[in-house]
Structure formats: structure tokens, C-alpha cells
Design a protein around this motif. Structure first.
Motif, PDB file in Angstrom:
ATOM      1  N   ALA A  77       2.506   1.340 -10.616  1.00  0.00           N
ATOM      2  CA  ALA A  77       1.696   1.671 -11.803  1.00  0.00           C
ATOM      3  C   ALA A  77       0.366   2.283 -11.378  1.00  0.00           C
ATOM      4  O   ALA A  77      -0.109   3.253 -11.992  1.00  0.00           O
ATOM      5  N   SER A  78      -0.236   1.730 -10.343  1.00  0.00           N
ATOM      6  CA  SER A  78      -1.499   2.266  -9.838  1.00  0.00           C
ATOM      7  C   SER A  78      -1.318   3.688  -9.316  1.00  0.00           C
ATOM      8  O   SER A  78      -2.142   4.570  -9.580  1.00  0.00           O
ATOM      9  N   LEU A  79      -0.252   3.916  -8.574  1.00  0.00           N
ATOM     10  CA  LEU A  79       0.013   5.256  -8.036  1.00  0.00           C
ATOM     11  C   LEU A  79       0.226   6.263  -9.166  1.00  0.00           C
ATOM     12  O   LEU A  79      -0.315   7.377  -9.126  1.00  0.00           O
ATOM     13  N   LYS A  80       0.989   5.865 -10.168  1.00  0.00           N
ATOM     14  CA  LYS A  80       1.244   6.747 -11.307  1.00  0.00           C
ATOM     15  C   LYS A  80      -0.066   7.103 -12.008  1.00  0.00           C
ATOM     16  O   LYS A  80      -0.291   8.263 -12.371  1.00  0.00           O
ATOM     17  N   SER A  81      -0.948   6.118 -12.165  1.00  0.00           N
ATOM     18  CA  SER A  81      -2.225   6.377 -12.839  1.00  0.00           C
ATOM     19  C   SER A  81      -3.114   7.335 -12.034  1.00  0.00           C
ATOM     20  O   SER A  81      -4.014   7.950 -12.591  1.00  0.00           O
ATOM     21  N   LYS A  82      -2.844   7.460 -10.745  1.00  0.00           N
ATOM     22  CA  LYS A  82      -3.609   8.362  -9.890  1.00  0.00           C
ATOM     23  C   LYS A  82      -2.963   9.742  -9.785  1.00  0.00           C
ATOM     24  O   LYS A  82      -3.399  10.581  -8.999  1.00  0.00           O
ATOM     25  N   GLY A  83      -1.900   9.963 -10.537  1.00  0.00           N
ATOM     26  CA  GLY A  83      -1.254  11.267 -10.549  1.00  0.00           C
ATOM     27  C   GLY A  83      -0.219  11.471  -9.457  1.00  0.00           C
ATOM     28  O   GLY A  83       0.263  12.594  -9.266  1.00  0.00           O
ATOM     29  N   ILE A  84       0.157  10.411  -8.770  1.00  0.00           N
ATOM     30  CA  ILE A  84       1.200  10.533  -7.751  1.00  0.00           C
ATOM     31  C   ILE A  84       2.530  10.758  -8.461  1.00  0.00           C
ATOM     32  O   ILE A  84       2.843  10.088  -9.449  1.00  0.00           O
ATOM     33  N   LYS A  85       3.330  11.683  -7.945  1.00  0.00           N
ATOM     34  CA  LYS A  85       4.570  12.062  -8.607  1.00  0.00           C
ATOM     35  C   LYS A  85       5.826  11.447  -7.990  1.00  0.00           C
ATOM     36  O   LYS A  85       6.819  11.239  -8.687  1.00  0.00           O
ATOM     37  N   TYR A  95       0.854  -1.189   0.000  1.00  0.00           N
ATOM     38  CA  TYR A  95       0.000   0.000   0.000  1.00  0.00           C
ATOM     39  C   TYR A  95       0.886   1.233   0.000  1.00  0.00           C
ATOM     40  O   TYR A  95       2.106   1.125   0.149  1.00  0.00           O
ATOM     41  N   ALA A  96       0.280   2.390  -0.151  1.00  0.00           N
ATOM     42  CA  ALA A  96       1.022   3.642  -0.066  1.00  0.00           C
ATOM     43  C   ALA A  96       0.179   4.643   0.703  1.00  0.00           C
ATOM     44  O   ALA A  96      -0.992   4.841   0.398  1.00  0.00           O
ATOM     45  N   GLY A  97       0.786   5.227   1.689  1.00  0.00           N
ATOM     46  CA  GLY A  97       0.123   6.259   2.474  1.00  0.00           C
ATOM     47  C   GLY A  97       0.737   7.611   2.186  1.00  0.00           C
ATOM     48  O   GLY A  97       1.820   7.714   1.594  1.00  0.00           O
ATOM     49  N   GLN A  98       0.055   8.615   2.604  1.00  0.00           N
ATOM     50  CA  GLN A  98       0.527   9.982   2.413  1.00  0.00           C
ATOM     51  C   GLN A  98       1.879  10.157   3.099  1.00  0.00           C
ATOM     52  O   GLN A  98       2.074   9.748   4.247  1.00  0.00           O
ATOM     53  N   TRP A  99       2.848  10.763   2.390  1.00  0.00           N
ATOM     54  CA  TRP A  99       4.189  10.975   2.931  1.00  0.00           C
ATOM     55  C   TRP A  99       4.158  11.968   4.093  1.00  0.00           C
ATOM     56  O   TRP A  99       4.777  11.758   5.123  1.00  0.00           O
ATOM     57  N   ASN A 100       3.431  13.037   3.934  1.00  0.00           N
ATOM     58  CA  ASN A 100       3.370  14.089   4.943  1.00  0.00           C
ATOM     59  C   ASN A 100       1.999  14.739   4.817  1.00  0.00           C
ATOM     60  O   ASN A 100       1.470  14.864   3.716  1.00  0.00           O
ATOM     61  N   LYS A 101       1.434  15.155   5.918  1.00  0.00           N
ATOM     62  CA  LYS A 101       0.072  15.706   5.901  1.00  0.00           C
ATOM     63  C   LYS A 101      -0.017  17.113   5.326  1.00  0.00           C
ATOM     64  O   LYS A 101      -1.102  17.562   4.977  1.00  0.00           O
ATOM     65  N   ARG A 102       1.063  17.821   5.212  1.00  0.00           N
ATOM     66  CA  ARG A 102       1.029  19.171   4.639  1.00  0.00           C
ATOM     67  C   ARG A 102       0.596  19.078   3.172  1.00  0.00           C
ATOM     68  O   ARG A 102       1.029  18.211   2.433  1.00  0.00           O
ATOM     69  N   SER A 103      -0.241  20.012   2.749  1.00  0.00           N
ATOM     70  CA  SER A 103      -0.886  19.913   1.437  1.00  0.00           C
ATOM     71  C   SER A 103       0.081  19.899   0.252  1.00  0.00           C
ATOM     72  O   SER A 103      -0.204  19.276  -0.768  1.00  0.00           O
ATOM     73  N   ALA A 104       1.221  20.541   0.371  1.00  0.00           N
ATOM     74  CA  ALA A 104       2.164  20.578  -0.747  1.00  0.00           C
ATOM     75  C   ALA A 104       2.760  19.199  -1.055  1.00  0.00           C
ATOM     76  O   ALA A 104       3.322  18.992  -2.130  1.00  0.00           O
ATOM     77  N   TYR A 105       2.617  18.257  -0.126  1.00  0.00           N
ATOM     78  CA  TYR A 105       3.123  16.902  -0.328  1.00  0.00           C
ATOM     79  C   TYR A 105       2.067  15.960  -0.904  1.00  0.00           C
ATOM     80  O   TYR A 105       2.272  14.753  -0.933  1.00  0.00           O
ATOM     81  N   LYS A 106       0.949  16.493  -1.349  1.00  0.00           N
ATOM     82  CA  LYS A 106      -0.182  15.636  -1.745  1.00  0.00           C
ATOM     83  C   LYS A 106       0.126  14.667  -2.885  1.00  0.00           C
ATOM     84  O   LYS A 106      -0.595  13.700  -3.075  1.00  0.00           O
ATOM     85  N   TYR A 107       1.190  14.900  -3.629  1.00  0.00           N
ATOM     86  CA  TYR A 107       1.547  14.002  -4.736  1.00  0.00           C
ATOM     87  C   TYR A 107       2.734  13.096  -4.397  1.00  0.00           C
ATOM     88  O   TYR A 107       3.340  12.503  -5.287  1.00  0.00           O
ATOM     89  N   THR A 108       3.042  12.991  -3.103  1.00  0.00           N
ATOM     90  CA  THR A 108       4.152  12.157  -2.651  1.00  0.00           C
ATOM     91  C   THR A 108       3.636  11.164  -1.623  1.00  0.00           C
ATOM     92  O   THR A 108       2.924  11.534  -0.695  1.00  0.00           O
ATOM     93  N   VAL A 109       3.999   9.889  -1.814  1.00  0.00           N
ATOM     94  CA  VAL A 109       3.527   8.832  -0.917  1.00  0.00           C
ATOM     95  C   VAL A 109       4.702   8.023  -0.376  1.00  0.00           C
ATOM     96  O   VAL A 109       5.798   8.049  -0.925  1.00  0.00           O
ATOM     97  N   GLU A 110       4.420   7.303   0.708  1.00  0.00           N
ATOM     98  CA  GLU A 110       5.367   6.348   1.268  1.00  0.00           C
ATOM     99  C   GLU A 110       4.782   4.956   1.104  1.00  0.00           C
ATOM    100  O   GLU A 110       3.827   4.593   1.780  1.00  0.00           O
ATOM    101  N   PRO A 111       5.314   4.181   0.170  1.00  0.00           N
ATOM    102  CA  PRO A 111       4.814   2.816  -0.011  1.00  0.00           C
ATOM    103  C   PRO A 111       5.369   1.878   1.058  1.00  0.00           C
ATOM    104  O   PRO A 111       6.454   2.097   1.594  1.00  0.00           O
ATOM    105  N   SER A 112       4.610   0.853   1.351  1.00  0.00           N
ATOM    106  CA  SER A 112       5.037  -0.207   2.262  1.00  0.00           C
ATOM    107  C   SER A 112       4.662  -1.545   1.650  1.00  0.00           C
ATOM    108  O   SER A 112       3.642  -1.655   0.971  1.00  0.00           O
ATOM    109  N   ILE A 113       5.480  -2.532   1.927  1.00  0.00           N
ATOM    110  CA  ILE A 113       5.226  -3.859   1.393  1.00  0.00           C
ATOM    111  C   ILE A 113       5.649  -4.890   2.432  1.00  0.00           C
ATOM    112  O   ILE A 113       6.698  -4.749   3.056  1.00  0.00           O
ATOM    113  N   TYR A 114       4.798  -5.877   2.622  1.00  0.00           N
ATOM    114  CA  TYR A 114       5.073  -6.949   3.579  1.00  0.00           C
ATOM    115  C   TYR A 114       4.751  -8.274   2.906  1.00  0.00           C
ATOM    116  O   TYR A 114       3.656  -8.447   2.364  1.00  0.00           O
ATOM    117  N   ILE A 115       5.690  -9.186   2.975  1.00  0.00           N
ATOM    118  CA  ILE A 115       5.552 -10.498   2.340  1.00  0.00           C
ATOM    119  C   ILE A 115       5.524 -11.561   3.436  1.00  0.00           C
ATOM    120  O   ILE A 115       6.317 -11.503   4.378  1.00  0.00           O
TER     121      ILE A 115
END
Length: 164
Positions: A106-114, A67-87
């Protein structure tokens, strides 16, 4: 194996996967195992923000999740995420992580995440290899920033530009 969006019936298996990392590794800086209600709340935060939470599943068995969650709650970071993966521990090294990560990115890119920021407790050569195999580059490190199991743990940061 299929990769798909999470459904509620996946949660208990995911809790078991995650708690292995909490209880036996420094991969997660969490020190107390979580329960299904806690994971369900976290899933709701991510998915209500329009971000993906994915599982890799074979015949009803969850092999891993990402999954990927918001990197930082400040609005200017809205296109940056922190992905996590657990196997699931018995699936490490079978390509499931790379498949999940490729699908997630690929999913994040399609949603406009930079940008995606990978945060890795060090040392962790397998996580570094996974991140770098999908294009992440190391951009920094905090030395001995956390303490788990009585040991100081450093954290490295890897970045991937998704709009490049």
C-alpha cells in the motif's frame, strides 16, 4: 503489533533476524553474516530513494521487517521495486509477514510505484504462498543460478502490478 517506519534503535534486532537467514538458509544468497553498519548503509540507500523500510514491533521486540529497493538502476525501471521481507524465526506462520507485506505494498502504491518483483530462492513454499496471497503471479524462473551450502539453488520471479 504495530507496523511503523524503522528507527536506528531497531537495527541490531534486524541484524539478528537477517543473519539467521544468511547462516542457515538459502533464502538469502549472502554467505557471510552482516553487521549493524552494513545494514545501516542499506537502509540509507532505500530510504534516501524515498522508499519505505518498515518493522513490525510488539513491546520493543522486532517481529520482522520489510522494505523495497530499486529493481534495476536503469532509469526506465524507476517505478519497479524488489520487495524483501524477513520474519524472526519464532514468528513465522503468525500472519506477521502478510501484515507487513500488505502495509508495504500500500505504501509503495501511494508513492507511485507500478510493479513489485518478488525474487524467491526455490524451493520455498511458505514464501510462494505469502507472495501469492497478496496477489503476486509467477512470471519466470532461473534454474540452478546460485550455489549456497554446496547446493545449487534456483530462483523464481513473481510480479505484482500495483497500478492495476
Amino acid at each position: 503489533m504495530i507496523i511503523r517506519e524503522i528507527v536506528e534503535s531497531d537495527i541490531q534486532q534486524m541484524v539478528a533476524i537477517y543473519n539467521h537467514y544468511v547462516e542457515t538458509t538459502s533464502v538469502s544468497f549472502e554467505e557471510t553474516p552482516i553487521n549493524a553498519a552494513t545494514l545501516k548503509e542499506r537502509i540509507e540507500i532505500v530510504t534516501s530513494a524515498g522508499l519505505p523500510w518498515l518493522v513490525a514491533e510488539t513491546n520493543g521486540q522486532i517481529e520482522g521487517y520489510a522494505y523495497a529497493g530499486q529493481w534495476n538502476k536503469r532509469s526506465a525501471y524507476k517505478y519497479t521495486v524488489e520487495p524483501s521481507i524477513y520474519i524472526a524465526v519464532n514468528n513465522i506462520g503468525k500472519g506477521i509477514g502478510k501484515a507487513l507485506y500488505t502495509y508495504l505494498l500500500a505504501s509503495l502504491k501511494s508513492k507511485g510505484i507500478k510493479n513489485a518483483i518478488g525474487v524467491i530462492a526455490l524451493p520455498n513454499p511458505s514464501s510462494i504462498a505469502l507472495h501469492e496471497s497478496v496477489g503476486f503471479k509467477k512470471v519466470g524462473e532461473f534454474d540452478r543460478i546460485g550455489v549456497k551450502f554446496g547446493q545449487e539453488v534456483s530462483v523464481g520471479y513473481w510480479q505484482l502490478a500495483l497500478d492495476a
